[in-house]
Design a protein around this motif. Structure first.
Motif, PDB file in Angstrom:
ATOM      1  N   CYS A  64       0.843  -1.205   0.000  1.00  0.00           N
ATOM      2  CA  CYS A  64       0.000   0.000   0.000  1.00  0.00           C
ATOM      3  C   CYS A  64       0.874   1.250   0.000  1.00  0.00           C
ATOM      4  N   CYS A  96      -4.582   0.154   0.141  1.00  0.00           N
ATOM      5  CA  CYS A  96      -5.220  -1.071   0.625  1.00  0.00           C
ATOM      6  C   CYS A  96      -6.682  -0.904   1.020  1.00  0.00           C
ATOM      7  N   CYS A 128       0.181   3.021   3.854  1.00  0.00           N
ATOM      8  CA  CYS A 128       0.568   2.342   5.104  1.00  0.00           C
ATOM      9  C   CYS A 128       1.626   1.260   4.894  1.00  0.00           C
ATOM     10  N   CYS A 146      -6.936   4.511   3.614  1.00  0.00           N
ATOM     11  CA  CYS A 146      -5.671   4.847   2.949  1.00  0.00           C
ATOM     12  C   CYS A 146      -5.930   5.598   1.638  1.00  0.00           C
TER      13      CYS A 146
END
Ligand SMILES: [Zn+2]
Ligand SMILES: [Zn+2]
Length: 178
Positions: free
Chosen positions: A6, A23, A9, A27
């Motif tokens: 991702c 993801c 993150c 996010c």
């Protein structure tokens, strides 16, 4: 589809869509914010640049040229008294002043590492400068400097930008052992 990390993150996830960069919806929101911030920053930079005046660019160019001079001359000793300049704060002193001879304000033969007492307290220690400059750069280049000191050169903003870029590169690639 293959797992990827991702963008926000850094967690591994399995994308559902081919170009999916993040993801989760959380996010995705964070990612959109980051993109917006980046765009705003770029726009602010553009705006700032558009507000800079010719004299701002002159100052910026002189700063970067002077930084180069300090790099070039740190091992040479003060141009007017010979004091060791290594490890101390020193100036880039003009032989012909920037005020009276703006056309050679960036000429590398006209600027040399100079200790603060000579540059600031003795106003450039000009008599010594006159005696020692020909020894530093050779008589030919000294005469050339005298010859061109009154030539009219006006730098455009674009030329100044080019000069700034050129000297930043010179500083970056400077071989300190020469
Ligand atoms: Zn994530
Ligand atoms: Zn000095």
């Amino acid at each position: 589809m293959k797992n990827k990390a991702c963008k926000v993150c850094k967690a591994k996830f399995t994308p559902i869509r081919p170009l999916q960069a993040v993801c989760s919806p959380i996010c995705a929101y964070e990612h959109a914010l980051q993109l917006k911030l980046k765009k705003d920053k770029a726009e602010t930079k553009k705006l700032k640049e558009s507000l800079l005046t010719h004299s701002d660019y002159l100052k910026m160019a002189q700063t970067v040229v002077n930084s180069f001079i300090r790099l070039r001359d740190e091992k040479k000793g003060c141009i007017t008294c010979g004091t060791d300049l290594r490890g101390r704060k020193f100036d880039a002193g003009h032989f012909f002043s920037t005020g009276a001879y703006p056309n050679i304000r960036f000429n590398l033969d006209n600027i040399h590492g100079q200790c603060v007492p000579c540059n600031q307290h003795k106003h450039g220690n000009h008599t010594e400068y006159f005696i020692r400059l020909p020894k530093r750069i050779g008589l030919d280049r000294f005469n050339k400097l005298l010859e061109i000191r009154h030539q009219q050169t006006k730098y455009s903003i674009d030329e100044l930008k080019e000069l700034i870029k050129e000297f930043k590169l010179k500083i970056k690639n400077y071989d300190n052992n020469q």
